[in-house]
Write a protein that holds these residues in place. Sequence first.
Motif, PDB file in Angstrom:
ATOM      1  N   UNK A  75      28.640  -4.621 -13.121  1.00 22.33           N
ATOM      2  CA  UNK A  75      27.475  -4.659 -14.012  1.00 22.33           C
ATOM      3  C   UNK A  75      26.219  -4.249 -13.247  1.00 22.33           C
ATOM      4  N   UNK A  76      26.064  -4.741 -12.020  1.00 19.61           N
ATOM      5  CA  UNK A  76      24.941  -4.332 -11.195  1.00 19.61           C
ATOM      6  C   UNK A  76      24.992  -2.839 -10.906  1.00 19.61           C
ATOM      7  N   UNK A  77      26.169  -2.330 -10.601  1.00 20.59           N
ATOM      8  CA  UNK A  77      26.323  -0.904 -10.334  1.00 20.59           C
ATOM      9  C   UNK A  77      25.915  -0.064 -11.537  1.00 20.59           C
ATOM     10  N   UNK A  78      26.313  -0.508 -12.711  1.00 18.89           N
ATOM     11  CA  UNK A  78      25.917   0.212 -13.927  1.00 18.89           C
ATOM     12  C   UNK A  78      24.391   0.212 -14.093  1.00 18.89           C
ATOM     13  N   UNK A  79      23.754  -0.908 -13.787  1.00 17.36           N
ATOM     14  CA  UNK A  79      22.313  -0.995 -13.903  1.00 17.36           C
ATOM     15  C   UNK A  79      21.622  -0.085 -12.903  1.00 17.36           C
ATOM     16  N   UNK A  80      22.193   0.053 -11.716  1.00 14.53           N
ATOM     17  CA  UNK A  80      21.553   0.843 -10.673  1.00 14.53           C
ATOM     18  C   UNK A  80      21.730   2.342 -10.867  1.00 14.53           C
ATOM     19  N   UNK A  92       0.829  -1.207   0.000  1.00  9.57           N
ATOM     20  CA  UNK A  92       0.000   0.000   0.000  1.00  9.57           C
ATOM     21  C   UNK A  92       0.866   1.261   0.000  1.00  9.57           C
ATOM     22  N   UNK A  93       1.926   1.253   0.802  1.00  7.51           N
ATOM     23  CA  UNK A  93       2.760   2.452   0.935  1.00  7.51           C
ATOM     24  C   UNK A  93       3.520   2.764  -0.345  1.00  7.51           C
ATOM     25  N   UNK A  94       4.097   1.747  -0.987  1.00  3.81           N
ATOM     26  CA  UNK A  94       4.929   1.991  -2.162  1.00  3.81           C
ATOM     27  C   UNK A  94       4.100   2.357  -3.387  1.00  3.81           C
ATOM     28  N   UNK A  95       2.826   2.046  -3.361  1.00  3.47           N
ATOM     29  CA  UNK A  95       1.976   2.333  -4.520  1.00  3.47           C
ATOM     30  C   UNK A  95       1.893   3.820  -4.821  1.00  3.47           C
ATOM     31  N   UNK A  96       2.134   4.658  -3.828  1.00  9.31           N
ATOM     32  CA  UNK A  96       2.052   6.096  -4.040  1.00  9.31           C
ATOM     33  C   UNK A  96       3.345   6.740  -4.484  1.00  9.31           C
ATOM     34  N   UNK A  97       4.357   5.948  -4.778  1.00  6.55           N
ATOM     35  CA  UNK A  97       5.658   6.490  -5.164  1.00  6.55           C
ATOM     36  C   UNK A  97       5.908   6.305  -6.651  1.00  6.55           C
ATOM     37  N   UNK A  98       6.620   7.265  -7.230  1.00  9.22           N
ATOM     38  CA  UNK A  98       6.918   7.243  -8.661  1.00  9.22           C
ATOM     39  C   UNK A  98       8.326   6.704  -8.892  1.00  9.22           C
ATOM     40  N   UNK A  99       8.460   5.756  -9.812  1.00  8.11           N
ATOM     41  CA  UNK A  99       9.770   5.219 -10.157  1.00  8.11           C
ATOM     42  C   UNK A  99      10.624   6.253 -10.868  1.00  8.11           C
ATOM     43  N   UNK A 100      11.927   6.212 -10.596  1.00 10.98           N
ATOM     44  CA  UNK A 100      12.850   7.194 -11.180  1.00 10.98           C
ATOM     45  C   UNK A 100      13.972   6.545 -11.970  1.00 10.98           C
ATOM     46  N   UNK A 101      13.906   5.239 -12.168  1.00 10.24           N
ATOM     47  CA  UNK A 101      15.034   4.531 -12.768  1.00 10.24           C
ATOM     48  C   UNK A 101      14.610   3.798 -14.027  1.00 10.24           C
ATOM     49  N   UNK A 102      15.601   3.516 -14.849  1.00 14.08           N
ATOM     50  CA  UNK A 102      15.375   2.705 -16.042  1.00 14.08           C
ATOM     51  C   UNK A 102      15.609   1.238 -15.706  1.00 14.08           C
ATOM     52  N   UNK A 103      14.760   0.378 -16.238  1.00  7.92           N
ATOM     53  CA  UNK A 103      14.930  -1.069 -16.055  1.00  7.92           C
ATOM     54  C   UNK A 103      15.321  -1.734 -17.360  1.00  7.92           C
ATOM     55  N   UNK A 104      15.905  -0.952 -18.281  1.00  8.38           N
ATOM     56  CA  UNK A 104      16.283  -1.483 -19.590  1.00  8.38           C
ATOM     57  C   UNK A 104      17.583  -2.284 -19.548  1.00  8.38           C
ATOM     58  N   UNK A 105      18.391  -2.073 -18.518  1.00  3.86           N
ATOM     59  CA  UNK A 105      19.668  -2.788 -18.440  1.00  3.86           C
ATOM     60  C   UNK A 105      19.417  -4.293 -18.334  1.00  3.86           C
ATOM     61  N   UNK A 106      20.193  -5.103 -19.045  1.00  4.36           N
ATOM     62  CA  UNK A 106      19.984  -6.568 -19.005  1.00  4.36           C
ATOM     63  C   UNK A 106      20.020  -7.169 -17.610  1.00  4.36           C
ATOM     64  N   UNK A 107      20.672  -6.497 -16.667  1.00  2.00           N
ATOM     65  CA  UNK A 107      20.750  -7.011 -15.300  1.00  2.00           C
ATOM     66  C   UNK A 107      19.371  -7.275 -14.726  1.00  2.00           C
ATOM     67  N   UNK A 108      18.412  -6.431 -15.052  1.00  4.23           N
ATOM     68  CA  UNK A 108      17.081  -6.555 -14.459  1.00  4.23           C
ATOM     69  C   UNK A 108      16.292  -7.719 -15.045  1.00  4.23           C
ATOM     70  N   UNK A 109      16.825  -8.352 -16.073  1.00  3.09           N
ATOM     71  CA  UNK A 109      16.199  -9.555 -16.621  1.00  3.09           C
ATOM     72  C   UNK A 109      16.834 -10.829 -16.067  1.00  3.09           C
ATOM     73  N   UNK A 110      17.839 -10.693 -15.206  1.00  2.00           N
ATOM     74  CA  UNK A 110      18.462 -11.863 -14.590  1.00  2.00           C
ATOM     75  C   UNK A 110      17.459 -12.593 -13.699  1.00  2.00           C
TER      76      UNK A 110
END
Length: 467
Positions: A458-463, A404-422
């Motif tokens: 690689x994780x750092x680059x994704x973050x 419930x709490x996180x639903x009111x927050x807006x994402x600020x990051x890209x998830x296009x980096x291949x790391x997020x598909x691991x």
Amino acid sequence: MMQPPQPSPYRPETSILELGEAFYDPVEAADFPQTILRFRNDRWAAAVGLDGLGDAEWIRHFGRFAPLENNLTRPLALRYHGHQFRVYNPDIGDGRGFLFAQLRDGAGRLLDLGTKGSGQTPYSRFGDGRLTLKGGVREVLASEMLEALGVETSKSFSLIETGEALERGDEPSPTRSSVLVRLQHSHIRIGTFQRLAFFGETEAMARLVEYCLQYYYGETGGEDGPARLLGHVAGKAAELAASYVAAGFVHGVLNSDNIAITAQSFDYGPWRWTPYWEAGFTAAYFDHSGLYSFGRQPEAIHWDVVQLASSLRLLAEAEALTPALSAFPELFQAALVETICARLGVAPRGREPDTTLLVALETALAGRSVLIDRFFFDWRGGRRRAPSPADPVYDGEGFAPFRDAVAGYEGTVSLDHPYWADEGPCSMHIDEVEAIWARIDEADDWSAFEAKIAAVRRMGDAMTASA
């Protein structure tokens, strides 16, 4: 999150000499039987103009400690005292390390190249001044992971195996030896101020305050200099404590001689990442009371800042110093909201820190039903990225307040980096660290070590990728 280092030409400095000989002792590095290069941080070498060194030159400077051009002509072992597990110790100082060089990075910061395991100094007491190869490997891994997670940390700059057999009581011996060079935003620590207070050296204290204000905070001295310096350190220390919590990191030995005047994290001995959000989780086997446990790190760092304030009483009245200390809890709370939001990849809401999300997150994770790394991997950007092995946990009643709490927050990051598909997150838990070391120890196989560093970066680059 921190940005990658900026390339820079080599810009040497020797500003530490302005403090005078009362602050350090010239020393000589040990003459090691071997110098086998095991790790060089070319990413940060480029930030200080040293990436053009060939391996032979690198070893000459960071294994044999030939002076860098127009830099310190001799290494300096800095003098300091400190509280170790709340017991004052006036018999410490740079006992197995020294300040080797100073230079500027691409952001214009004054940085120090300091060592660990470079030989005995006047402060070695009964120690041999050496560093085990395992200790060096662990420091590289810790600093790389912390940097990737956005913690303001020293950088492991060089690791060279030195060909000696060391005897240690806390690991199988004899064990291999190494010398580490770290790139750090100031070799000066709270314990440096404690030593001057211990001896009542008022003029030296005033000189040190002015030096730190000028070179690390871009300000001049003055009558209110001690209070301003304390305010800077308290603010940075609050950010350090918050970043440890958000990273799930346990330093292990937060003594006052291990807190830099810039509050940049450094010196990784018995560190651990806590698998679960467990306040009592400790890193050091000798921390029987849990003084530096995961949940008590903010308290420990605040206590160290209080010791700085006590030392500055040599120059200032308590009334001038109290506001900086009183502000620490509020500064920490604000920094924790900011760092948790950064790791979640969401934008903080409003000017005042909103602790609702923080409380919901801590309550959900305190159930020890999901690993910290898994959680932040699955909820990157503030929305659950299914499928995950932890989906039944996330769907459960215990996670409802967080959902419930996180639903009111807006994402600020890209998830296009291949790391997020691991399939899962990059982590640094103790079993994997021990497995990496075992391959080095038993077969001189560095492939897992090198692969881990590549995975962490690689994780750092994704973050750091923005939306």
